[in-house]
Write a protein that holds these residues in place. Structure first.
Motif, PDB file in Angstrom:
ATOM      1  N   GLY A 189      39.607  38.111  41.502  1.00 54.08           N
ATOM      2  CA  GLY A 189      40.250  37.692  42.750  1.00 54.08           C
ATOM      3  C   GLY A 189      39.493  36.595  43.479  1.00 54.08           C
ATOM      4  O   GLY A 189      39.946  36.108  44.492  1.00 54.08           O
ATOM      5  N   LYS A 198      32.030  48.525  41.314  1.00 55.06           N
ATOM      6  CA  LYS A 198      32.951  48.871  42.402  1.00 55.06           C
ATOM      7  C   LYS A 198      33.593  50.231  42.128  1.00 55.06           C
ATOM      8  O   LYS A 198      33.654  51.091  43.008  1.00 55.06           O
ATOM      9  CB  LYS A 198      34.029  47.791  42.539  1.00 55.06           C
ATOM     10  CG  LYS A 198      34.843  47.910  43.822  1.00 55.06           C
ATOM     11  CD  LYS A 198      35.976  46.898  43.879  1.00 55.06           C
ATOM     12  CE  LYS A 198      35.540  45.546  44.370  1.00 55.06           C
ATOM     13  NZ  LYS A 198      36.663  44.609  44.561  1.00 55.06           N
ATOM     14  N   ASN A 215      45.577  43.850  44.447  1.00 59.89           N
ATOM     15  CA  ASN A 215      45.749  42.667  45.281  1.00 59.89           C
ATOM     16  C   ASN A 215      46.580  41.629  44.529  1.00 59.89           C
ATOM     17  O   ASN A 215      46.094  40.949  43.632  1.00 59.89           O
ATOM     18  CB  ASN A 215      44.371  42.100  45.624  1.00 59.89           C
ATOM     19  CG  ASN A 215      44.445  40.987  46.657  1.00 59.89           C
ATOM     20  OD1 ASN A 215      45.497  40.415  46.886  1.00 59.89           O
ATOM     21  ND2 ASN A 215      43.310  40.692  47.270  1.00 59.89           N
ATOM     22  N   GLY A 219      47.529  33.785  47.497  1.00 57.64           N
ATOM     23  CA  GLY A 219      47.962  32.811  48.487  1.00 57.64           C
ATOM     24  C   GLY A 219      47.438  31.406  48.310  1.00 57.64           C
ATOM     25  O   GLY A 219      47.846  30.500  49.030  1.00 57.64           O
ATOM     26  N   ASN A 342      41.294  45.910  43.514  1.00 60.16           N
ATOM     27  CA  ASN A 342      41.030  44.853  42.546  1.00 60.16           C
ATOM     28  C   ASN A 342      42.224  43.912  42.468  1.00 60.16           C
ATOM     29  O   ASN A 342      43.320  44.236  42.895  1.00 60.16           O
ATOM     30  CB  ASN A 342      40.781  45.432  41.145  1.00 60.16           C
ATOM     31  CG  ASN A 342      39.355  45.908  40.944  1.00 60.16           C
ATOM     32  OD1 ASN A 342      39.123  47.048  40.559  1.00 60.16           O
ATOM     33  ND2 ASN A 342      38.403  45.046  41.209  1.00 60.16           N
ATOM     34  N   ASN A 343      41.939  42.788  41.846  1.00 64.35           N
ATOM     35  CA  ASN A 343      42.948  41.767  41.652  1.00 64.35           C
ATOM     36  C   ASN A 343      43.838  42.114  40.440  1.00 64.35           C
ATOM     37  O   ASN A 343      43.456  42.905  39.580  1.00 64.35           O
ATOM     38  CB  ASN A 343      42.187  40.444  41.430  1.00 64.35           C
ATOM     39  CG  ASN A 343      43.057  39.363  40.894  1.00 64.35           C
ATOM     40  OD1 ASN A 343      43.077  39.098  39.698  1.00 64.35           O
ATOM     41  ND2 ASN A 343      43.790  38.736  41.768  1.00 64.35           N
ATOM     42  N   THR A 346      42.237  41.422  37.137  1.00 65.44           N
ATOM     43  CA  THR A 346      41.158  42.375  36.861  1.00 65.44           C
ATOM     44  C   THR A 346      41.746  43.639  36.222  1.00 65.44           C
ATOM     45  O   THR A 346      41.279  44.091  35.177  1.00 65.44           O
ATOM     46  CB  THR A 346      40.422  42.751  38.162  1.00 65.44           C
ATOM     47  OG1 THR A 346      40.161  41.573  38.921  1.00 65.44           O
ATOM     48  CG2 THR A 346      39.127  43.474  37.877  1.00 65.44           C
TER      49      THR A 346
HETATM   50  C1  LIG Z   1      40.977  34.483  52.739  1.00 61.18           C
HETATM   51  C2  LIG Z   1      40.895  35.277  51.481  1.00 61.18           C
HETATM   52  C3  LIG Z   1      41.984  35.323  50.636  1.00 61.18           C
HETATM   53  C4  LIG Z   1      41.938  36.080  49.480  1.00 61.18           C
HETATM   54  N1  LIG Z   1      43.031  36.095  48.681  1.00 61.18           N
HETATM   55  C5  LIG Z   1      43.007  36.840  47.561  1.00 61.18           C
HETATM   56  C6  LIG Z   1      44.152  36.900  46.730  1.00 61.18           C
HETATM   57  O1  LIG Z   1      45.167  36.271  46.998  1.00 61.18           O
HETATM   58  N2  LIG Z   1      44.094  37.665  45.618  1.00 61.18           N
HETATM   59  C7  LIG Z   1      42.965  38.378  45.295  1.00 61.18           C
HETATM   60  O2  LIG Z   1      42.984  39.079  44.311  1.00 61.18           O
HETATM   61  N3  LIG Z   1      41.875  38.323  46.058  1.00 61.18           N
HETATM   62  C8  LIG Z   1      41.857  37.584  47.185  1.00 61.18           C
HETATM   63  N4  LIG Z   1      40.746  37.559  47.977  1.00 61.18           N
HETATM   64  C9  LIG Z   1      39.571  38.352  47.563  1.00 61.18           C
HETATM   65  C10 LIG Z   1      39.716  39.791  48.015  1.00 61.18           C
HETATM   66  O3  LIG Z   1      39.196  39.926  49.319  1.00 61.18           O
HETATM   67  C11 LIG Z   1      38.968  40.774  47.128  1.00 61.18           C
HETATM   68  O4  LIG Z   1      37.656  40.352  47.012  1.00 61.18           O
HETATM   69  C12 LIG Z   1      39.529  40.899  45.749  1.00 61.18           C
HETATM   70  O5  LIG Z   1      40.901  41.134  45.772  1.00 61.18           O
HETATM   71  C13 LIG Z   1      38.828  42.021  45.037  1.00 61.18           C
HETATM   72  O6  LIG Z   1      39.321  42.168  43.737  1.00 61.18           O
HETATM   73  P1  LIG Z   1      38.454  41.783  42.455  1.00 61.18           P
HETATM   74  O7  LIG Z   1      37.109  42.442  42.594  1.00 61.18           O
HETATM   75  O8  LIG Z   1      39.238  42.336  41.325  1.00 61.18           O
HETATM   76  O9  LIG Z   1      38.349  40.308  42.424  1.00 61.18           O
HETATM   77  C14 LIG Z   1      40.766  36.807  49.144  1.00 61.18           C
HETATM   78  C15 LIG Z   1      39.667  36.737  49.988  1.00 61.18           C
HETATM   79  C16 LIG Z   1      39.717  35.983  51.132  1.00 61.18           C
HETATM   80  C17 LIG Z   1      38.528  35.949  52.010  1.00 61.18           C
END
Ligand SMILES: Cc1cc2nc3c(=O)[nH]c(=O)nc-3n(C[C@H](O)[C@H](O)[C@H](O)COP(=O)(O)O)c2cc1C
Lengths: 633, 351
Positions: A189, A198, A215, A219, A342-343, A346
């Motif tokens: 993500g 995590k 997630n 965007g 998680n994304n 992921t």
């Molecule tokens: C402004 C902002 C936008 C974010 N947009 C996304 C997003 O669209 N998709 C996403 O997976 N993570 C996004 N993140 C990161 C998430 O906060 C988060 O770290 C992530 O979803 C965790 O999943 P992961 O460990 O699998 O990457 C964004 C973070 C910030 C600060």
């Protein structure tokens, strides 16, 4: 193992049977629809009806070559699957006549062929794995994209689906977590946090009720990795989430998808219903006593709702604004309960890790960045689309080997990577390996996978301005530095682009960037100055040119262009004078006209009106007009 | 409870576990400025004024939402902290009407105080400012969103103290503002005008209509007293200019904290009202005539005594008022039973 084995046997038979008949498959991801794939499908239905062709018609998702959509795959029994690109309804009769009736491959429109076991290859067409777009790719989470029907659970199970869940349910919870840890999988993500670690936090967090959240807010401008995976392989995400739920001890999960992804939502819904029907989700999964219920929450499409705490707040029904961390979601997440977030990508990796083992996964990539990563190629690149590459590949390979280089033979200027939180990598650094750490060191970041190619006609100040206008309108407004700081940075950049910049502006940008990084509440504010700071780092000259010389080297900032009439070409026809809304053009009939630069508003109307190419506005012209006139600071 | 020791500006201080850095600094006598923090509200961590430098961390931390930990080394005045606070103030001032000369909160405004403290001049960032119309279509509160610094205290006061949740943030980016649902005026919303949001506002965005137009902050004397409206016994401060009560503001009451209701905060008009009774009146020949307390009480006693003698005690009934204190109500009930001799005593409060 009984339950799944039976399903597998049945679905594998179905899947094999498909290729024993003539088949036409249309690519219907969002890009396919946008390019007119549904009309092509309709034309195929009509044509096969009229000609009474005994073939099956099916659909799939985007294989990644968005630039070739609409794509159609045709296969005949015993023969390789052939993929045609740039299809239109008009081309359908000729295509079917040739490939199905005459059994003759239509080379002109064919892009590549895909082999199935035992199928005969065509001679004069490249195999998918040899196609330059695919040859350097390493497709894991995208392996089913464009190859199976994403709404068919049968296709998913027949291609190995839910095997990992079955395996996981017979493992100790902690062993699953160790396996994910060993694989080296890091969050896709953007942040790159180690996934296994995590999961461990959530598993160890106190509380009987826990949640798993996906997630899918995605965007970033120019990013569509998660959408493509959801549209192309929704079951993989569900399976990854279910495995996670089992490992961390959660029995409920949410998928947070932006409402602008209606097709992804529809396919997810279908997938959840099917999976529940077959006992692969819901109560007593695979008869093993594990319950896991998944729900979809459609978000209203705010970038900040991708930030994990804002996302959780939004699921809870409140305005999506980030909360202070700690506590982290792993300890206090959705409704205050321990939550694993998680994304999409992921989770989609998880079944592959479980099926093929952590060693296999860890064998791909670099020391600290394992596996493969999905990227979206956009901007001034020939092959726009979705790719998946091993970590550690160089940007140069991505852009020139896979992406086919810069459009219209122009020169590459920089690559913007990591979206609004990311930065620019310039031509000299293209050999950097793509992994979390190298990109961060270079002032950019891996981000979620958006990769925008910028050519020589792109102004770097203007690009920074574009990203700031995005982050400013997407700021949730909660913390002062982000809400007010993005606004002032955007105003400064807009001023510089319009020729009203001052040298102090550069110091102000640096200071604002530093303060926001230091003080903003969430990642949005902390990183939104990166596009400015990285362009200032690599393209300082361009900023100086705008401020000191009132000159945009890329010729992109309209307010800085100078319109002039080339007296050699001007016939004095007067058309430009007539169209000029500012009354800035004068001249006698049949003699060359002149533009009054004081009055000119740079709208470009004269340029489009002139039939003799007498009007010039290129930046070089204005540059030549003012050599060495750099204003002192 | 377990205790931990941390260092703030090179001085060690021991605090109970769970204490925030802001609280610890307070205990150590170190001042940290805040806009969005209030001990009566949940921690929001939004304004970022209270950032401090904690050794070993990459960025600054908001001290109001950071728990102190053993061995933590905190600097509240380092160059990075100074730069951050000044920049945040400059950013806020860049979007704030600089009309302190006529603002009702001048002299009692955190933005003004901190700008002075940090020597922040205006004009660092020129650009767009908000130009919302002034909202003064209700009798109690004037809302000037151009002055709002979006600390969100009003939002939390309404939700957490009053339990009404009328206000929340709306829109995004530079357009974010605090508004009732559907962005209507307070008057058109379900607001009960308790004014607890006003009491929390650190700047001039929410002002008491009567008070702030009656006198500048430095011209009023504050007199702490108990609200006369009901038996709850809320404390507040009468704002007195010369010899006239011009308004009510919250103080830290034992019973109510800073919470008041619409009557207590805004219902002070009776004090100087011409219709107000200041002596007892006795009707003589169909006309009310001013009388002394002695005369009036004597008359009532006589009449009550006569009814009791003629028709027995139970011919009398007494209704007491919710505006009296518990003690007063107790006394009246005692008087009714013991002196009048009847149990016919009731009270106007009804649920
Ligand atoms: C402004 C902002 C936008 C974010 N947009 C996304 C997003 O669209 N998709 C996403 O997976 N993570 C996004 N993140 C990161 C998430 O906060 C988060 O770290 C992530 O979803 C965790 O999943 P992961 O460990 O699998 O990457 C964004 C973070 C910030 C600060």
């Amino acid at each position: 193992m009984g339950h799944l084995n039976k399903l597998r046997a049945r679905f594998t038979r179905h899947y094999k049977d498909k290729f024993n008949r003539g088949r036409i498959v249309v690519g219907l991801g969002t890009c396919g629809f946008a390019a007119g794939g549904d009309q092509v499908l309709e034309a195929i239905r009509q044509e096969t009806g009229i000609r009474n062709l005994d073939v099956d018609i099916d659909f799939t998702s985007c294989i990644g070559m968005c630039y070739k959509e609409p794509m159609v795959e045709i296969s005949l029994p015993g023969m390789a699957r052939v993929i045609y690109g740039d299809m239109t309804p008009d081309k359908v009769p000729a295509l079917l006549e040739s490939h199905i009736i005459n059994k003759h491959l239509l080379k002109e429109w064919a892009v590549m062929q895909i082999t199935e076991e035992g199928a005969t290859l065509y001679e004069n067409i490249v195999k998918m794995e040899d196609n330059p777009f695919f040859s350097k790719q390493l497709r894991t989470v995208t392996s089913r994209l464009g190859r199976t029907n994403p709404e068919s659970i049968s296709d998913y199970v027949a291609t190995g689906g839910y095997l990992a869940l079955d395996t996981a349910l017979s493992m100790q919870r902690q062993d699953i977590i160790e396996e994910i840890k060993k694989s080296g999988l890091r969050g896709r993500g953007g942040g790159g946090f180690p996934t296994g670690m995590k999961w461990d936090f959530v598993s160890q967090a106190e509380g009987a009720k826990k949640y798993v959240v996906c997630n899918a807010d995605e965007g970033d401008p120019g990013a569509f990795m998660d959408r493509s995976v959801l549209e192309g392989d929704p079951h993989a995400v569900l399976e990854g989430m279910a495995i996670c739920g089992y490992a961390v001890g959660a029995d409920e999960g949410y998928i947070y998808v932006r409402a602008e992804y209606p097709l992804a939502i529809k396919r997810l819904q279908t997938a959840i219903v099917r999976a529940e029907e077959y006992g692969l989700l819901g109560k007593n999964i695979l008869g093993r006593g594990f319950n896991f219920k998944l729900m979809i929450k459609a978000g209203a499409g705010a970038f900040v709702c991708g930030e994990e705490t804002a996302l959780l707040t939004s699921i809870e029904g409140n305005r999506g604004m980030p909360r202070v961390r700690p506590p982290f979601p792993a300890n206090r997440g959705l409704w205050g309960k321990p939550t694993n977030l998680n994304n999409v990508e992921t989770y989609a990796n998880v079944p592959f890790v479980i099926n093929r083992g952590s060693d296999w996964y860890a064998s791909m990539g670099t020391k600290k960045s394992k596996g493969s990563k999905v990227f979206c190629l956009t901007g001034k690149i020939n092959n726009t689309g979705l790719i998946e590459v091993p970590m550690g590949i160089s940007l140069r390979e991505i852009i020139f080997s896979i992406g086919g280089g810069v459009q219209n033979g122009k020169k590459l200027k920089a690559v913007q990577i990591g979206g609004p939180s990311g930065g620019c990598i310039c031509e000299e650094d293209l050999d950097l390996p793509v992994d979390y750490d190298s990109l961060s060191a270079a002032g950019a970041m891996m981000g979620s996978g958006g990769l925008v190619v910028l050519d020589e006609t792109t102004c770097m100040v203007d690009i920074a301005r574009f990203f700031l206008s995005f982050t400013q309108t997407e700021s949730c407004g909660k913390c002062t530095p982000c809400r007010e700081g993005t606004k002032r940075m955007l105003e400064i950049l807009t001023r510089i682009c319009s020729g009203a910049g001052k040298m102090e502006d550069l110091a102000d940008l640096e200071r604002l960037g530093r303060v926001m990084k230091n003080t903003a509440l969430c990642g949005l504010g902390q990183t939104c100055a990166n596009p400015i700071l990285s362009t200032m780092r690599y393209f300082k000259e361009e900023y100086l040119a705008h401020i000191q010389d009132l000159f945009c080297p890329a010729g992109a900032c309209r307010a800085l262009l100078i319109y002039q009439i080339d007296t050699a070409n001007c016939k004095g026809c007067g058309k430009c004078a007539k169209i000029c809304p500012a009354g800035a053009i004068r001249g006698e009939k049949n003699t060359p006209h002149v533009i009054d630069l004081e009055k000119c508003i740079k709208c470009g109307a004269c340029l489009t009106e002139c039939s003799f190419e007498a009007i010039k506005n290129d930046a070089a012209l204005s540059w030549n007009k003012r050599p060495n006139t750099r204003r002192s600071a | 409870m377990a205790e931990i020791t941390l260092s703030i500006n090179n001085v060690n201080i021991t605090v109970p576990q769970g204490t925030t850095v802001l609280e610890a600094a307070g205990q150590a006598g170190v001042f940290i400025p805040t806009f969005c923090h209030d001990p009566e509200l949940t921690n929001f961590g939004a304004c970022r004024m209270c950032v401090v430098e904690i050794e070993g961390l990459r960025s600054l931390s908001a001290s109001c939402v950071t728990n102190a930990t053993e061995g933590m080394v905190v600097h509240t005045d380092s160059p990075a902290v100074q730069e951050a606070r000044k920049t945040i103030l400059e950013l806020l001032l860049a979007n704030h009407p600089l009309d302190c000369l006529t603002c009702g909160r001048s002299g009692d405004c955190r933005l003004q105080d901190y700008a002075y403290l940090y020597g922040v001049k205006t004009g660092s960032f020129e650009g767009e400012r908000h130009s919302y119309p002034l909202e003064d279509d209700n009798p109690f509160i004037v809302r000037d969103l151009n002055k709002c610094i979006l600390c969100g205290k009003c939002v939390r006061a309404c939700a957490e103290i009053q339990g009404n949740s009328i206000l929340d943030f709306a829109y995004r980016g530079f357009d974010v503002k605090v508004a009732p649902a559907m962005d209507v005026s307070l008057k058109a919303s379900d607001c009960v005008f308790c004014g607890n949001c006003v009491a929390m506002c650190p700047v001039g965005a929410l002002q008491e209509k009567g008070l702030r137009s009656a006198a500048p902050t430095w011209e009023v004397r504050k007199v702490k007293t108990t609200c006369p409206y009901c038996g709850t016994g809320c404390s507040f401060e009468l704002n007195v200019k010369g010899n006239k009560v011009v308004g009510v503001t919250s103080c830290d009451g034992d019973v109510n904290g800073r919470t008041l209701c619409v009557k207590g905060r805004f219902g002070y008009g009776f004090i100087h009202h011409p219709d107000r009774l200041t002596t007892p009146l006795i009707k003589k020949n169909g006309v009310f005539k001013e009388a002394s307390w002695e005369e009036a009480i004597k008359l009532v006693a006589q009449k009550l005594g006569r009814i009791k003698a003629k028709h027995s005690s139970d011919a009398l009934a007494v209704l007491s008022s919710a505006r009296c204190t518990n003690e007063e109500n107790y006394l009246l009930q005692k008087f009714t039973r013991a002196v009048l001799g009847t149990n016919n005593i009731d009270h106007c409060a009804r649920l």
